[in-house]
Design an enzyme around this catalytic site. Structure first.
Site, PDB file in Angstrom:
ATOM      1  CB  CYS A 382      -0.983  -0.046   1.166  1.00 32.78           C
ATOM      2  SG  CYS A 382      -2.425   0.960   0.854  1.00 32.78           S
ATOM      3  CG  HIS A 508      -3.644  -3.427   3.037  1.00 31.50           C
ATOM      4  ND1 HIS A 508      -2.596  -2.974   3.806  1.00 31.50           N
ATOM      5  CD2 HIS A 508      -4.293  -2.331   2.599  1.00 31.50           C
ATOM      6  CE1 HIS A 508      -2.616  -1.656   3.846  1.00 31.50           C
ATOM      7  NE2 HIS A 508      -3.637  -1.231   3.122  1.00 31.50           N
ATOM      8  CD  GLU A 510      -1.367  -6.066   5.019  1.00 34.98           C
ATOM      9  OE1 GLU A 510      -1.031  -6.325   3.846  1.00 34.98           O
ATOM     10  OE2 GLU A 510      -1.552  -4.906   5.420  1.00 34.98           O
TER      11      GLU A 510
HETATM   12  N1  GLN Z   1      -1.874   6.838   2.933  1.00 36.46           N
HETATM   13  C1  GLN Z   1      -2.025   6.095   1.738  1.00 36.46           C
HETATM   14  C2  GLN Z   1      -3.399   6.274   1.119  1.00 36.46           C
HETATM   15  O1  GLN Z   1      -4.332   6.650   1.784  1.00 36.46           O
HETATM   16  C3  GLN Z   1      -1.733   4.624   1.963  1.00 36.46           C
HETATM   17  C4  GLN Z   1      -2.714   3.949   2.880  1.00 36.46           C
HETATM   18  C5  GLN Z   1      -2.231   2.613   3.386  1.00 36.46           C
HETATM   19  O2  GLN Z   1      -1.045   2.300   3.351  1.00 36.46           O
HETATM   20  N2  GLN Z   1      -3.134   1.819   3.914  1.00 36.46           N
HETATM   21  O3  GLN Z   1      -3.574   6.060  -0.037  1.00 36.46           O
END
Ligand code: GLN
Length: 536
Positions: A382, A508, A510
């Site tokens: 992410c 994600h 994970e």
């Molecule tokens: N801050 C980034 C976004 O909002 C990544 C978010 C995250 O890593 N979950 O796009």
């Protein structure tokens, strides 16, 4: 009629109630029962999505896009239950619903009270999970510690449940601490007695006690607990500290907790010795043949819970590779100040997890540069992918000062930016790109090799996206956009050629890894780490 197990916690928090619930789920599933698990959280936030990791730890995201408590991650890792937005109920949601109904006129003429209106709403939500999941056993974890003001309505609802559905269909499990006092050289049962006493005042007599303890409980201690807490001796279960959380189902099984539960419910089920779990998960977790050192570059590394699912996914990948994953947790702000070299020598893989806000970003970018230039396996999740794009834009594509508009609104090269649909949003709760989305993977890429298929489903939780305006430029310099969300043409996976393992994803992974089914991105990451030579 489904069976309901209510699990409460006593004495202190952080006793591992979520893992205990998940382990009960595991041992019952092994007996052929269909289980599901849910968590009742006593805070007034509607969900934990807007909470700081210091307050709450990781926010776990379900397939259907709910931002939930991290215990739901344990439920999904230990069992096959399909966890949805209905499986996490908060005080905030309950009051929200009751107040909306009141405004709508649903209770016309009545005074709205905690009992019965709030408790009815809680019970309805528990029954809804039973219905939607069609599970035979619903394990309901009640957040907080008995004695807290906040959790009283949940406990009251749990008490009423036995009246509603009957003794044979409800079971109360209480998780407690039995401390060992070093100076006295003794195990103390008093806190447990008090905690059970408090539960009884509310009208709940636990049927089973799970005792967290450093030392083994002697027969006498068990007898004492049994007598004072009014619980059969065999239902006083010892839960001693273990090396791996995945041992806990075996610990419970060895004390026939599954049998005790089944006999309470008058259920006869097929036998299971949990052999699979022992062989494919526990034995491998405890006796790995290899080891590898992975740097985890984040900003909440001092907090055990902030990246729970990522840590677990690395453990799973270790299990799959017969390898102990030694985690070197590096604060990205330290790298920012002192450079990557100092912290990342001797490391065989670098992982940059998700996150929000500018603090620590420059350190993450430096770590990624170190991984790229020194050909060290890298996995970005992410925000980790967004940082990899920024790094590549700045240092390879000559886009000086490239950035995400999250960190610099008026940057010259906004390589990560907001989609139009996100621009006008002012409410922060539940408005990110959330939950599972399909992703199409290009053939002949690392991603294709890792997943072994062309269409995947992964979970999201972010607001910002790769800005396609820069795609051609980055591709020209060797970045491969190997995974795309077809409907909106969004970059989901990026990778680099001429590197043993450099891959980063906007989603994600994970949240979908399991101890016996390691997520391929993590599995191949650790496999790659095992084959590279670390920079000394
Ligand atoms: N801050 C980034 C976004 O909002 C990544 C978010 C995250 O890593 N979950 O796009």
């Amino acid at each position: 009629m489904p069976k309901y197990i209510f699990v409460t916690g006593g004495v202190i928090s952080s006793l591992g109630k979520g893992i205990a619930c998940a382990s009960i789920g595991r041992i019952l599933e092994a007996r052929g029962l269909k289980v599901t698990l849910m968590k009742l959280d006593p805070y007034i936030n509607v969900d934990p999505g807007t909470m700081n990791p210091y307050q709450h730890g990781e926010v776990y995201v379900t397939e259907d896009g709910a931002e939930t408590d991290l215990d739901l991650g344990h439920y999904e890792r230990f069992t096959n239950a399909k966890i949805t937005k209905f499986n996490n109920v908060t005080t905030g949601q309950v009051y929200n619903a009751v107040i909306s109904k009141e405004r709508h006129g649903d209770y016309l003429g009545k005074t709205i009270q905690v009992i019965p209106h709030i408790t009815d709403e809680i019970k309805e939500r528990i029954k809804k999970v039973a219905k939607v999941s069609s599970a035979e056993v619903i394990i309901v974890e009640i957040g907080g510690t008995v004695g807290d003001i906040e959790s009283l309505p949940f406990l009251e609802a749990a008490r009423q449940f036995r009246l509603d559905v009957g003794y044979d269909n409800t079971l109360y499990v209480h998780l407690t601490l039995v401390p060992y006092i070093k100076v006295a050289g003794e195990i103390k049962t008093k806190p447990t007695q008090h905690s059970v006493g408090t539960l009884r005042e509310i009208g709940i007599q636990p049927d089973i006690l799970i005792c967290r303890t450093e030392k083994s409980l002697s027969n006498e201690v068990k007898e004492k607990i049994s007598l004072f807490c009014n619980i059969r001796k065999e239902a006083v279960i010892e839960a001693r500290d273990v090396d791996s959380i995945y041992q806990i189902p075996l610990v419970f099984k060895s004390q026939i907790l599954d049998e005790i539960i089944l006999s309470h419910f008058n259920l006869i089920c097929k036998f299971s010795d949990l052999k699979d779990w022992k062989e494919t998960v526990v034995d491998r977790a405890l006796n790995p043949k290899n080891r590898t050192k992975i740097a985890f570059v984040g900003k909440y590394i001092g907090l055990q819970d902030a990246y729970k699912s990522v840590y677990e996914s690395l453990t799973h990948a270790g299990i799959a590779n017969d390898c102990k994953v030694e985690l070197e947790k590096v604060d990205s702000e330290d790298i920012e100040k002192e450079g990557a070299d100092k912290f990342l020598r001797g490391i065989s893989g670098i992982l940059v997890p998700g996150g929000f806000g500018y603090r620590g970003i420059e350190g993450k970018i430096k770590a990624i540069r170190f991984a790229r230039e020194n050909k060290i396996p890298f996995l970005g999740l992410c925000l980790g992918m967004q940082c990899a794009v920024i790094e590549f834009s700045r240092n390879v594509c000559d886009l000086k000062g490239a950035n995400s508009t999250e960190f610099k609104a008026k940057t010259k090269y906004p390589v990560i930016s907001l989609l139009e649909e996100q621009e006008g949003i002012s409410d922060l709760g539940g408005t990110m790109r959330l939950g599972a989305c399909p992703c199409r993977i290009k053939k002949k890429t690392l991603a294709y090799k890792v997943y072994g298929k062309g269409l995947i489903q992964e979970r999201h939780r972010h607001r910002y996206e790769f800005n396609n305006k820069y795609k051609k430029k980055l591709e020209k310099k060797g970045m491969v956009f190997s995974g795309i969300y077809p409907k909106q043409n969004l970059a989901e996976i990026i990778e680099l050629k001429d590197h043993p393992y450099f891959i980063a994803v906007q989603f994600h992974p994970e949240f979908k890894s399991k101890p016996d089914r390691s997520h391929p991105l993590f599995k191949e990451f650790i496999k790659a780490a095992l084959t590279v030579k670390a920079i000394r």
